[in-house]
Each structure stands twice: as structure tokens, then as C-alpha cells.
Design an enzyme around this catalytic site. Sequence first.
Site, PDB file in Angstrom:
ATOM      1  N   ASP A 103      27.045  42.487  38.304  1.00  0.00           N
ATOM      2  CA  ASP A 103      27.912  41.793  39.244  1.00  0.00           C
ATOM      3  C   ASP A 103      27.101  40.655  39.861  1.00  0.00           C
ATOM      4  OD1 ASP A 103      30.187  41.381  40.924  1.00  0.00           O
ATOM      5  OD2 ASP A 103      29.151  42.451  42.528  1.00  0.00           O
ATOM      6  N   GLU A 119      27.972  38.878  43.395  1.00  0.00           N
ATOM      7  CA  GLU A 119      27.897  38.891  44.857  1.00  0.00           C
ATOM      8  C   GLU A 119      27.392  40.224  45.386  1.00  0.00           C
ATOM      9  OE1 GLU A 119      31.326  36.843  46.834  1.00  0.00           O
ATOM     10  OE2 GLU A 119      32.104  36.915  44.786  1.00  0.00           O
TER      11      GLU A 119
END
Length: 208
Positions: free
Chosen positions: A10, A12
Site C-alpha cells: 500500500d 499511504e
Amino acid sequence: MTKPILYILDLESTLTPEIWVTVSQKSGVQDLRVTTRDIPDYNALMRMRIEICRKNNLALTRIQEIIKTIEPLPGAIDFLSHLKSQGPVIILSDTFYQFATPLIKKFDFPALFCHSLSTDKEGFIADFHLRKDGGKREAVAALKGLGFYVVAIGDSHNDTAMLFEADKGFFIHAPETIAKEFPQFPSFTSYQELRKSLEELAFENAQA
């Protein structure tokens, strides 16, 4: 024959600060602080964000100006650089190409799978376009189907589908509540600890 390892991360809170939280802080629009950690329904969250931006006269160009000021989390560049030396790396995110491009540049442009935005004639975000519903899980499944041993790394509810689908899943920087909710995924607070665990996993995979 040992399968080659492919790393999926991922973006963020895994490698960078939360984009919408930073936009909230620097624009003064406090309602934009809410993330998928608070509202797991991504579609509902995005519809709310679009409405808030228009209400507060926050156009896409202003959001992009703020995003350009975001720096990777301490240690993230070195961590990702090391992973890229170990195998293929893909950033699989629920953000948007219009947001993520300046951030990905700071990581020397790893592969990025995310979504897209459209704007109206006034420059406000009008809609969001998901590359594929449930795309994180399906991307992992497809890459496993290509013969990779997939290691997935995330931090939040919207990452759990890909962590479950992966051959091995890890949390980094996850809130304690989420780490406790999903104890099957080892949870780390530093890249150094995670890197050590990944190196052990790679060694075990090579011996299999």
C-alpha cells in the site's frame, strides 16, 4: 521449483503520510481528516470527500499543490529501494494517479496500480473511477496465478483483502486496534523490523 517473490505494498501510511489527512491539515478543512481507518466503505468515504472539497472551494489543482509538499515517511525510500533489489515491487493503492504521481517520483517510479479522478469545468473533483472493484484482492490473486509468491504489506482495513489473498501478509504502521483485530498478520512499527522478517521469509522460501 521455488516461486519468485513479488512484493505488493500500500502507499499511504505504509510509505507516505495519509494524503487526505495532509490536505486537511494544510488547507484547514478538518472534515477531510477521516480515512478508511474510520470509514472502511471506500465508496461512501470518497463521495463524502468530494462533497467536502466542493463545499470548501478546494479544487484539484490546490490539492495537488499540497501533495507535492508531502515527503515519504522516514526510512521509506531506503526500505523500498532494498525491496526492489530483492524482487519485483508493485504499489497497489486506493489513491489516484492525479494524486500519487509526485509521490511515486520520490521513490524512483515503482509500478503503481491505483484509480483515477475526473473534474468538472470549474476544476473540482466531480467523480472517482475505480480501476476495478475489489481490485487489491484480485490483483494479488492474478499475480499468484502467474506463478509468484506474493507478499503483501499494508496498514488498514482496506488492505486486509489483499493480505488475506497473499501468500504472506504483514502490517506496517497499523493502528493497534486493527493489528488486534487481525492478529494473523504480523504487525511492525519500523521498517527495520519488517525488513528483518521479510529477509527471514525470503530465506525460508528459497529453502522450500
